[in-house]
Design a protein around this motif. Sequence first.
Motif, PDB file in Angstrom:
ATOM      1  N   VAL A  66      -6.085   8.867   2.643  1.00  0.00           N
ATOM      2  CA  VAL A  66      -6.080   8.007   3.830  1.00  0.00           C
ATOM      3  C   VAL A  66      -6.989   6.796   3.607  1.00  0.00           C
ATOM      4  CG1 VAL A  66      -6.670   7.895   6.272  1.00  0.00           C
ATOM      5  CG2 VAL A  66      -5.492   9.908   5.368  1.00  0.00           C
ATOM      6  N   LEU A  69      -5.048   4.308   1.435  1.00  0.00           N
ATOM      7  CA  LEU A  69      -4.031   3.599   2.215  1.00  0.00           C
ATOM      8  C   LEU A  69      -4.672   2.547   3.128  1.00  0.00           C
ATOM      9  CD1 LEU A  69      -1.572   6.470   3.254  1.00  0.00           C
ATOM     10  CD2 LEU A  69      -1.236   4.720   1.507  1.00  0.00           C
ATOM     11  N   TRP A  70      -5.807   2.898   3.722  1.00  0.00           N
ATOM     12  CA  TRP A  70      -6.468   1.934   4.603  1.00  0.00           C
ATOM     13  C   TRP A  70      -6.977   0.724   3.813  1.00  0.00           C
ATOM     14  CZ3 TRP A  70     -12.078   1.387   5.876  1.00  0.00           C
ATOM     15  CH2 TRP A  70     -12.274   0.507   6.942  1.00  0.00           C
ATOM     16  N   GLU A  73      -4.103  -1.458   3.047  1.00  0.00           N
ATOM     17  CA  GLU A  73      -3.708  -2.212   4.250  1.00  0.00           C
ATOM     18  C   GLU A  73      -4.656  -3.374   4.506  1.00  0.00           C
ATOM     19  OE1 GLU A  73      -4.044  -3.486   8.274  1.00  0.00           O
ATOM     20  OE2 GLU A  73      -5.483  -2.070   7.393  1.00  0.00           O
ATOM     21  N   PHE A 152       2.471  -0.200   7.140  1.00  0.00           N
ATOM     22  CA  PHE A 152       1.300   0.656   7.302  1.00  0.00           C
ATOM     23  C   PHE A 152       1.155   1.167   8.731  1.00  0.00           C
ATOM     24  CE2 PHE A 152       0.219  -1.745   3.494  1.00  0.00           C
ATOM     25  CZ  PHE A 152      -0.206  -0.733   2.655  1.00  0.00           C
ATOM     26  N   LEU A 156       0.368   5.228   7.849  1.00  0.00           N
ATOM     27  CA  LEU A 156      -0.933   5.837   8.101  1.00  0.00           C
ATOM     28  C   LEU A 156      -0.902   6.917   9.192  1.00  0.00           C
ATOM     29  CD1 LEU A 156      -3.493   2.911   7.702  1.00  0.00           C
ATOM     30  CD2 LEU A 156      -3.573   5.127   6.579  1.00  0.00           C
ATOM     31  N   SER A 160      -1.361  10.945   8.098  1.00  0.00           N
ATOM     32  CA  SER A 160      -2.505  11.647   8.668  1.00  0.00           C
ATOM     33  C   SER A 160      -2.059  12.872   9.462  1.00  0.00           C
ATOM     34  CB  SER A 160      -3.299  10.688   9.558  1.00  0.00           C
ATOM     35  OG  SER A 160      -4.463  11.302  10.043  1.00  0.00           O
TER      36      SER A 160
END
Length: 235
Positions: A66, A69-70, A73, A152, A156, A160
């Motif tokens: 996570v 991915l953040w 983004e 995204f 996300l 999650s």
Amino acid sequence: MNQQQVESDYARSSVVDSHGSLLDVHSINSAELMARLESYEGSGKKSISDVRRTFCLFVTFDFLFVTLLWIIELNANVNILEALQKEVLHYDYYYSFFDIFLLSFFRFNVLIIAYAICKLRHWWPVAVTTATTCAFLIVKVILSKLFSQGAFGYVLPIMSFILAWIEAWFLDFKVLPQEAEEENRRLMMQSVSERAALLPPGPRSDGQFYSPPESPADSDDDAVEKQDSEKSLIE
């Protein structure tokens, strides 16, 4: 006479051999049980079981995935520093992904503390993290404007949500049942070894079975010849 003596000696030796073989079998079984018990105790003395270690690794993967991915983004459209200021310093519930990152960090801390440090054997910590994640993400998806943020905005929240449920499933169906089964097996082996240790092995002494000293092979012939000589003298 000699044949009867030989047969009695053979019977005594057979009894001794059978008694010794039973004692050997008992000692072999006891040794095998003790070896298995020591192996189970050695596995039980581990700081953490293999399946629990796998669960903790997956929890760490959840947080790192996570986070990755953040970060992607943040760096997708503008400079990462400007995106951090926008999402962290000027946090907006409707447009920011920072809270999803914090939610993953929350799951990581709770589960690692509960199942790696405290070594709990209950499902309530993962139930709390999964329920909190589901409730927050459902409300976030309904009220926020994440879908306007591109791909995204879908990836996300969905990832999650899926990872939180995989953690709950893995703990409830793999970690806790397998550890309970290993503990029951260890207790069973311990009880069996204690029973085997309490069984009396039976007396075994070298003086319990003995054979009389053998007589010379020609003793009967000598006795017969002596009797014949005495009869001849009397006559």
